[in-house]
Design a protein around this motif. Structure first.
Motif, PDB file in Angstrom:
ATOM      1  N   MET B  41       0.842  -1.200   0.000  1.00  0.00           N
ATOM      2  CA  MET B  41       0.000   0.000   0.000  1.00  0.00           C
ATOM      3  C   MET B  41       0.878   1.252   0.000  1.00  0.00           C
ATOM      4  O   MET B  41       0.614   2.210  -0.718  1.00  0.00           O
ATOM      5  N   GLN B 126       0.220  15.133  10.004  1.00  0.00           N
ATOM      6  CA  GLN B 126      -0.787  14.790  11.005  1.00  0.00           C
ATOM      7  C   GLN B 126      -1.361  16.069  11.590  1.00  0.00           C
ATOM      8  O   GLN B 126      -1.699  16.113  12.766  1.00  0.00           O
ATOM      9  N   GLU B 127      -1.464  17.090  10.770  1.00  0.00           N
ATOM     10  CA  GLU B 127      -1.926  18.379  11.277  1.00  0.00           C
ATOM     11  C   GLU B 127      -3.414  18.320  11.609  1.00  0.00           C
ATOM     12  O   GLU B 127      -4.121  17.412  11.193  1.00  0.00           O
ATOM     13  N   PRO B 129      -7.102  18.283  11.528  1.00  0.00           N
ATOM     14  CA  PRO B 129      -8.019  18.202  10.386  1.00  0.00           C
ATOM     15  C   PRO B 129      -8.887  19.453  10.323  1.00  0.00           C
ATOM     16  O   PRO B 129      -9.362  19.926  11.341  1.00  0.00           O
ATOM     17  N   GLY B 130      -9.053  19.984   9.118  1.00  0.00           N
ATOM     18  CA  GLY B 130      -9.909  21.142   8.940  1.00  0.00           C
ATOM     19  C   GLY B 130      -9.213  22.459   9.208  1.00  0.00           C
ATOM     20  O   GLY B 130      -9.772  23.515   8.972  1.00  0.00           O
ATOM     21  N   LEU B 131      -7.967  22.397   9.716  1.00  0.00           N
ATOM     22  CA  LEU B 131      -7.270  23.653   9.984  1.00  0.00           C
ATOM     23  C   LEU B 131      -5.873  23.564   9.354  1.00  0.00           C
ATOM     24  O   LEU B 131      -5.646  24.038   8.251  1.00  0.00           O
ATOM     25  N   ASN B 134      -5.723  21.939   5.935  1.00  0.00           N
ATOM     26  CA  ASN B 134      -6.092  22.726   4.755  1.00  0.00           C
ATOM     27  C   ASN B 134      -4.871  23.260   4.028  1.00  0.00           C
ATOM     28  O   ASN B 134      -4.907  23.503   2.833  1.00  0.00           O
ATOM     29  N   LYS B 139      -7.314  19.271  -3.063  1.00  0.00           N
ATOM     30  CA  LYS B 139      -8.611  18.653  -3.321  1.00  0.00           C
ATOM     31  C   LYS B 139      -9.408  19.522  -4.270  1.00  0.00           C
ATOM     32  O   LYS B 139      -9.367  20.753  -4.161  1.00  0.00           O
ATOM     33  N   ARG B 141     -12.766  21.203  -5.224  1.00  0.00           N
ATOM     34  CA  ARG B 141     -13.932  21.562  -4.428  1.00  0.00           C
ATOM     35  C   ARG B 141     -15.197  21.113  -5.122  1.00  0.00           C
ATOM     36  O   ARG B 141     -15.405  21.374  -6.293  1.00  0.00           O
ATOM     37  N   LYS B 142     -16.044  20.440  -4.353  1.00  0.00           N
ATOM     38  CA  LYS B 142     -17.318  20.024  -4.919  1.00  0.00           C
ATOM     39  C   LYS B 142     -18.398  21.016  -4.519  1.00  0.00           C
ATOM     40  O   LYS B 142     -18.392  21.533  -3.405  1.00  0.00           O
ATOM     41  N   THR B 143     -19.331  21.287  -5.419  1.00  0.00           N
ATOM     42  CA  THR B 143     -20.495  22.078  -5.056  1.00  0.00           C
ATOM     43  C   THR B 143     -21.720  21.270  -5.470  1.00  0.00           C
ATOM     44  O   THR B 143     -21.592  20.212  -6.086  1.00  0.00           O
ATOM     45  N   LEU B 144     -22.904  21.785  -5.120  1.00  0.00           N
ATOM     46  CA  LEU B 144     -24.115  21.059  -5.498  1.00  0.00           C
ATOM     47  C   LEU B 144     -24.224  20.946  -7.015  1.00  0.00           C
ATOM     48  O   LEU B 144     -24.830  20.034  -7.544  1.00  0.00           O
ATOM     49  N   PHE B 145     -23.600  21.920  -7.734  1.00  0.00           N
ATOM     50  CA  PHE B 145     -23.768  21.945  -9.188  1.00  0.00           C
ATOM     51  C   PHE B 145     -22.892  20.930  -9.903  1.00  0.00           C
ATOM     52  O   PHE B 145     -23.251  20.427 -10.962  1.00  0.00           O
ATOM     53  N   LEU B 147     -21.656  18.109  -8.378  1.00  0.00           N
ATOM     54  CA  LEU B 147     -21.581  16.947  -7.493  1.00  0.00           C
ATOM     55  C   LEU B 147     -21.415  15.647  -8.270  1.00  0.00           C
ATOM     56  O   LEU B 147     -20.678  14.758  -7.880  1.00  0.00           O
ATOM     57  N   THR B 188      -4.438  31.751   8.340  1.00  0.00           N
ATOM     58  CA  THR B 188      -4.648  32.209   9.711  1.00  0.00           C
ATOM     59  C   THR B 188      -5.148  31.047  10.554  1.00  0.00           C
ATOM     60  O   THR B 188      -6.044  30.328  10.144  1.00  0.00           O
TER      61      THR B 188
END
Lengths: 226, 221
Positions: B41, B126-127, B129-131, B134, B139, B141-145, B147, B188
């Motif tokens: 892997m 291992q930072e 996640p979400g901060l 980023n 990645k 970006r996905k939007t509803l349009f 998808l 930030t």
């Protein structure tokens, strides 16, 4: 069988580990920066919970009372390490990448030890498995809800799908730790409000479910064995 | 006397020892079974990361010709020559910064022969996640349009990592984020991660300055 189903359902709402028992708050706050993270952490915990509940309810009859907690912890840690290795080997890299750092956290999750001590050590293996599934699903549900709310408030997206496309600047408070406390507090307040309103409508006094508040917690009473 | 009520220290210790022994055996078994799949892997994800480095066509296995160095700031840096038909085409350089918010941040950069940065990837981190993550993740970006549309081909964008593309690390002087008086943007709330990534890219470039000659000689032969 009817009992088993009851054991499962109570974990999801009536004795939800996060919203009612308030167990495992540390992983709840730390891992829910997005809905996907919350769901993944919930599912990984569910697997460990089922496995540890099964093994502990099988060995509970022979474990000496004085050392039951260390033995339970060894069992839980073994499950967590094994799942960590198996996921590293067979799960898609994207999933392991998102989850990998949370898996070791499961060892210190209070829910796992809490259910081992309060339920699995006193009930049959079958009922313990169902209790594990129910508690795990309740945990996953609460984490996904909190994660989705935090993700939406901070970035306008849910499960990484942008709902509001013109949302360009992240609202960092919601994705940082203080936001987790604030939003979890709001969810708990809402949950209690609705539970109390339902109780008042039914003409009853609202009290927390018996045996679930801090006064009757078994884990805190380790040293005064009868 | 029943085992459950036993209070003899030796019995308790022995029981705990046996429990630990059984769990060690179980873990040893799982380890043996999963060792090879884990290696496979990791190799696979390594090869996939090479594909994203915007390198020119190559046919060697860069990580098998890798050489390790210690950079001026004591980072661990690995230089991997990228060749086609034995001719040196570019470099893939992996640099490990120890100063992430949660441990090491491993950055892999593609450099062309003029030492210009082609692409920057964070290959291990291992930072938070979400901060901090980023800063590191690429990645679409996905939007509803969009998808249900397939993700576009190529390197997904990341404003922090993309700002290094096309630059050359200077031989003297250092790269810094704006917070520290430098020129690079940072996120930030994730300044430490931004700093770690910037430093790792800088050290990768500086190590390449020093050791590039060793690989160029191989070309002449």
């Amino acid at each position: 069988m009817k009992n088993a189903l009851k054991d499962m359902l109570k974990g999801i709402w009536k004795e939800n580990p996060v919203l009612v028992l308030l167990l495992g708050t540390c992983p709840t706050l730390a891992t829910t920066s997005s809905a996907a993270n919350g769901l993944a952490m919930g599912l990984a915990t569910t697997c460990v919970l089922c496995g540890s509940n099964l093994v502990i309810s099988c060995i509970a009859g022979v474990v000496p009372k004085k050392i039951r907690i260390p033995v339970y912890i060894v069992v839980i840690a073994t499950f967590v390490s094994a799942i960590d290795m198996l996921m590293k080997a067979y799960a898609p890299p994207a999933i392991y990448g998102a989850l990998g750092i949370f898996i070791p956290l499961i060892v210190v999750n209070c829910i796992v030890l809490g259910r081992a001590e309060a339920f699995a050590s006193k009930h049959s293996p079958l009922r313990s498995i169902f209790d594990g599934i129910g508690m795990g699903l309740g945990f996953s549900l609460a984490l996904t809800l909190l994660g989705a709310l935090r993700e939406f408030i901070s970035t306008g997206s849910v499960f990484e799908v942008k709902i509001i496309t013109c949302w360009t600047t992240d609202f960092l408070l919601a994705s940082a730790a203080p936001g987790a406390f604030i939003i979890l507090g709001c969810i708990l307040a809402a949950k209690n409000y609705f539970a109390r309103r339902a109780a008042v409508k039914a003409g009853k006094l609202y009290v927390p479910p018996a045996g679930l508040d801090c006064r009757s917690c078994q884990i805190c009473k380790l040293n005064d064995d009868e | 006397m029943k085992l459950k009520e036993n209070e003899n220290v030796l019995v308790l210790g022995g029981f705990l020892g046996i429990t630990a022994l059984i769990s060690a055996l179980v873990l040893a078994l799982v380890f043996t079974v999963t060792r090879e799949p884990i290696e496979r892997m990791q190799k696979k994800s390594l090869q996939e990361s090479f594909k994203l480095l915007s390198l020119p066509d190559f046919d060697n296995l860069p990580h098998q010709e890798a050489k390790s160095y210690i950079s001026p700031e004591k980072f661990k840096v690995i230089i991997m020559p990228v060749r086609k038909n034995g001719v040196l085409k570019a470099f893939a350089v992996r640099s490990i910064s120890p100063d992430g918010y949660a441990g090491e941040v491993e950055v892999t950069c593609g450099f062309d022969l003029q030492k210009k940065i082609l692409a920057v990837l964070v290959t291990r981190q291992q930072e938070t996640p979400g901060l901090g993550s980023n800063v590191c993740e690429r990645k679409f970006r996905k939007t509803l349009f969009n998808l249900f549309k397939a993700a576009p081909e190529g390197l997904p964008p990341n404003p922090i990592l993309d700002q290094f593309h096309g630059l050359t690390v200077p031989e003297n002087g250092s790269w810094q984020v704006k917070r520290d008086g430098g020129t690079f943007d940072f996120v930030t709330g994730a300044t430490i991660t931004s700093r770690a990534v910037t430093a790792a890219v800088e050290q990768a470039g500086k190590t390449l300055h020093i050791h590039r000659g060793e690989f160029m000689e191989n070309v002449k032969k």
